[in-house]
Motif scaffolding. Structure first.
Motif, PDB file in Angstrom:
ATOM      1  N   ASN A  40      -6.222 -43.874 143.629  1.00 22.30           N
ATOM      2  CA  ASN A  40      -5.651 -42.581 143.273  1.00 22.30           C
ATOM      3  C   ASN A  40      -5.333 -42.625 141.787  1.00 22.30           C
ATOM      4  O   ASN A  40      -4.578 -43.480 141.336  1.00 22.30           O
ATOM      5  CB  ASN A  40      -4.387 -42.347 144.107  1.00 22.30           C
ATOM      6  CG  ASN A  40      -3.743 -41.013 143.820  1.00 22.30           C
ATOM      7  OD1 ASN A  40      -3.468 -40.673 142.674  1.00 22.30           O
ATOM      8  ND2 ASN A  40      -3.481 -40.270 144.872  1.00 22.30           N
ATOM      9  N   HIS A  41      -5.899 -41.703 141.023  1.00 19.25           N
ATOM     10  CA  HIS A  41      -5.717 -41.722 139.568  1.00 19.25           C
ATOM     11  C   HIS A  41      -4.330 -41.268 139.137  1.00 19.25           C
ATOM     12  O   HIS A  41      -3.934 -41.508 137.999  1.00 19.25           O
ATOM     13  CB  HIS A  41      -6.800 -40.869 138.889  1.00 19.25           C
ATOM     14  CG  HIS A  41      -8.135 -41.520 138.914  1.00 19.25           C
ATOM     15  ND1 HIS A  41      -8.689 -42.140 137.832  1.00 19.25           N
ATOM     16  CD2 HIS A  41      -9.032 -41.672 139.924  1.00 19.25           C
ATOM     17  CE1 HIS A  41      -9.866 -42.646 138.158  1.00 19.25           C
ATOM     18  NE2 HIS A  41     -10.102 -42.370 139.416  1.00 19.25           N
ATOM     19  N   GLU A  42      -3.583 -40.647 140.022  1.00 17.05           N
ATOM     20  CA  GLU A  42      -2.210 -40.239 139.685  1.00 17.05           C
ATOM     21  C   GLU A  42      -1.202 -41.328 140.010  1.00 17.05           C
ATOM     22  O   GLU A  42      -0.289 -41.585 139.242  1.00 17.05           O
ATOM     23  CB  GLU A  42      -1.860 -38.950 140.412  1.00 17.05           C
ATOM     24  CG  GLU A  42      -2.660 -37.753 139.916  1.00 17.05           C
ATOM     25  CD  GLU A  42      -2.313 -36.466 140.648  1.00 17.05           C
ATOM     26  OE1 GLU A  42      -1.270 -36.410 141.319  1.00 17.05           O
ATOM     27  OE2 GLU A  42      -3.113 -35.520 140.532  1.00 17.05           O
ATOM     28  N   THR A  43      -1.370 -41.990 141.169  1.00 16.90           N
ATOM     29  CA  THR A  43      -0.393 -43.000 141.603  1.00 16.90           C
ATOM     30  C   THR A  43      -0.889 -44.427 141.419  1.00 16.90           C
ATOM     31  O   THR A  43      -0.114 -45.366 141.553  1.00 16.90           O
ATOM     32  CB  THR A  43      -0.054 -42.805 143.087  1.00 16.90           C
ATOM     33  OG1 THR A  43      -1.233 -43.103 143.875  1.00 16.90           O
ATOM     34  CG2 THR A  43       0.437 -41.400 143.377  1.00 16.90           C
ATOM     35  N   ASN A  44      -2.197 -44.590 141.147  1.00 14.48           N
ATOM     36  CA  ASN A  44      -2.855 -45.898 141.052  1.00 14.48           C
ATOM     37  C   ASN A  44      -2.897 -46.656 142.374  1.00 14.48           C
ATOM     38  O   ASN A  44      -3.221 -47.830 142.401  1.00 14.48           O
ATOM     39  CB  ASN A  44      -2.248 -46.770 139.954  1.00 14.48           C
ATOM     40  CG  ASN A  44      -2.635 -46.272 138.587  1.00 14.48           C
ATOM     41  OD1 ASN A  44      -3.736 -45.773 138.406  1.00 14.48           O
ATOM     42  ND2 ASN A  44      -1.735 -46.382 137.630  1.00 14.48           N
ATOM     43  N   GLU A  45      -2.592 -45.988 143.492  1.00 14.77           N
ATOM     44  CA  GLU A  45      -2.680 -46.621 144.803  1.00 14.77           C
ATOM     45  C   GLU A  45      -4.141 -46.956 145.099  1.00 14.77           C
ATOM     46  O   GLU A  45      -5.020 -46.098 144.991  1.00 14.77           O
ATOM     47  CB  GLU A  45      -2.152 -45.689 145.885  1.00 14.77           C
ATOM     48  CG  GLU A  45      -2.294 -46.249 147.274  1.00 14.77           C
ATOM     49  CD  GLU A  45      -1.902 -45.254 148.359  1.00 14.77           C
ATOM     50  OE1 GLU A  45      -1.994 -45.640 149.535  1.00 14.77           O
ATOM     51  OE2 GLU A  45      -1.528 -44.123 148.041  1.00 14.77           O
ATOM     52  N   VAL A  46      -4.401 -48.198 145.448  1.00 12.11           N
ATOM     53  CA  VAL A  46      -5.754 -48.650 145.754  1.00 12.11           C
ATOM     54  C   VAL A  46      -6.100 -48.246 147.182  1.00 12.11           C
ATOM     55  O   VAL A  46      -5.329 -48.482 148.108  1.00 12.11           O
ATOM     56  CB  VAL A  46      -5.883 -50.179 145.587  1.00 12.11           C
ATOM     57  CG1 VAL A  46      -7.244 -50.671 146.037  1.00 12.11           C
ATOM     58  CG2 VAL A  46      -5.626 -50.567 144.135  1.00 12.11           C
TER      59      VAL A  46
END
Length: 70
Positions: free
Chosen positions: A46-52
């Motif tokens: 996720n480019h907003e949260t950086n969650e992989v």
């Protein structure tokens, strides 16, 4: 630990574990043919949260990019 540049800062060990957890396949289409220049799966995140979210093949990565720009 060596950081793999093309995977947004995860280590080689983390990449290998994720790949093993996914049975060496794309998280979306389940192919074992990665494609692309590096012949490696892309790190989907996720480019907003950086969650992989997982490792995906070049085809699925292109599809996600295309759907976001359409």
């Amino acid at each position: 630990m060596k950081v793999i540049e093309w995977t947004d800062g995860i280590t080689a060990e983390q990449y290998e574990k994720m790949l093993a957890d996914q049975n060496g396949r794309c998280a979306i289409c389940k192919t074992s043919k990665f494609g692309g220049m590096g012949k490696r799966l892309h790190l989907d995140h996720n480019h907003e949260t950086n969650e992989v979210r997982g490792l995906i093949c070049s085809g699925c990565n292109r599809g996600l990019v295309t759907s976001k720009t359409a």
